[in-house]
Design an enzyme around this catalytic site. Sequence first.
Site, PDB file in Angstrom:
ATOM      1  N   SER A 154     -14.896  -4.337 -42.701  1.00 50.26           N
ATOM      2  CA  SER A 154     -14.598  -5.760 -42.578  1.00 50.26           C
ATOM      3  C   SER A 154     -13.943  -6.067 -41.234  1.00 50.26           C
ATOM      4  CB  SER A 154     -13.655  -6.197 -43.701  1.00 50.26           C
ATOM      5  OG  SER A 154     -12.383  -5.582 -43.537  1.00 50.26           O
ATOM      6  N   GLU A 200     -18.083  -1.898 -35.955  1.00 49.03           N
ATOM      7  CA  GLU A 200     -19.198  -2.558 -36.632  1.00 49.03           C
ATOM      8  C   GLU A 200     -18.612  -3.306 -37.824  1.00 49.03           C
ATOM      9  OE1 GLU A 200     -22.101  -2.708 -35.482  1.00 49.03           O
ATOM     10  OE2 GLU A 200     -22.348  -0.999 -34.142  1.00 49.03           O
TER      11      GLU A 200
END
Length: 503
Positions: A236, A257
């Site tokens: 997240s 990412e």
Amino acid sequence: MTITDDCTRILSKLGVDAALYTNGTLHSFSPVTGERVAELPQHSAAEVQAAVARAADAFRIWRDVPAPRRGELVRLLGEELRAAKDDLGRLVSIEAGKSPSEGAGEVQEMIDICDFATGLSRQLYGLTIATERPGHRMMETWHPLGVVGVISAFNFPVAVWSWNTALALVCGNPVVWKPSEKTPLTALASQAILDRALARFGDAPEGLSQVVIGGRETGEALVDDPRVALVSATGSTRMGRQVGPRVAARFGRTILELGGNNAGIVCPSADLDMALRAIAFGAMGTAGQRCTTMRRLFVHDSIYDALVPRLIKAYASVSVGNPLTTQALVGPLVDRDAFEAMQAALEQAQAAGGTVHGGERVTDAGPGAAFYVRPALVEMPSQTGPVLEETFAPILYVMRYADLPAAIQEHNAVAAGLSSSIFTTDLREAELFLSASGSDCGIANVNIGTSGAEIGGAFGGEKETGGGRESGSDAWKAYMRRATNTINYSRALPLAQGVVFDI
């Protein structure tokens, strides 16, 4: 055979020591049934530091192994993955709740990156650069970076590790992997498969690839260790806000990412049959639990009434159920927290004037401890409230548009910038979307959905997605350090920029 028995069978077959998944404090549950399938011992901060120390020792040996020889290890890993594809794919389905097709597809992605990285091991090239000084040559060389820490998420429990590990190994780096605490069994299985490749390889240093199991404390120990040169973290945006500054504070590198609030635009000239299929998979596949899931859709006024009712019908009829025992296209959410977050988002959407189709719990799809839901399509009057946030669940917010540049502006008006798509047969519209004035995402597609990236292209996004790139193209450079070299083969010593310094 129960799911627990099936897990035990697969882990034993793949050579995972039972002591690694029994009699521990970390409980692993299958979202398919909600059943507890394992109890794993967790690594303390001191044990993580010991693992990093072993990796640092391995680095001093592995960095001097020729890159094509390092590629041979990754080639062997690909062979072992081919042999274990059915078993590891089923374990992914059990632990992450994916359909058998998606579980097997994730392992195929691991195989593909091994093939890519094996070829890459002979292409770690630099440049020869023109120099202004006569009798000189200037070039750049690339060298191994150091210990790579990998932190992965539950939704792609093994593919993300393979993207990082295949590249890290051929680039000369050891790896310490901290998998999601929701999917630790697939990590143990992947390491066991790599161990078989290492045994065949024969002369790799101890500590070249290790798995550390645990929660926040385990991850923090990996992130904070100054011997970890690169931390590749998938998860997240909230997680990335913590990892990024902590690594930067010690001048380490990160590949982040993070979240993705991905959108598609459907233009008047679009092939609606194609768009319908692409949107359905992009928005509902993996129960909306992909970082590239389509979460927003802008449909032109002139075709809204031709497309959206068909989408609503598809949402109402799509099969939801146990991916291990049925042919259902939509499996479970990972846990109760995901279900409650979905319901909260739908309530907020209704409060903001949205019309919700679907979204209810499907109680006859699995046991009460599992969370199966019907995907939700929400017609929104505008992009507001929960539309601006990523909810990791199968919710698609649909909005009308009249002007493409304005739709692109709305498309870009969210914090994340991972994946995007446009459906059109108009060359001008497609090229505008791909231009500097178009999508601001790291992935921009034409006439396909937002999900389903191939390993040949670099994967990642901009803004709050983190800016990292993994997998194909030149993503390998993040795992290496660059040196610019100038060699003087003359008998003179001219200085750059015409500087004179005679003594």
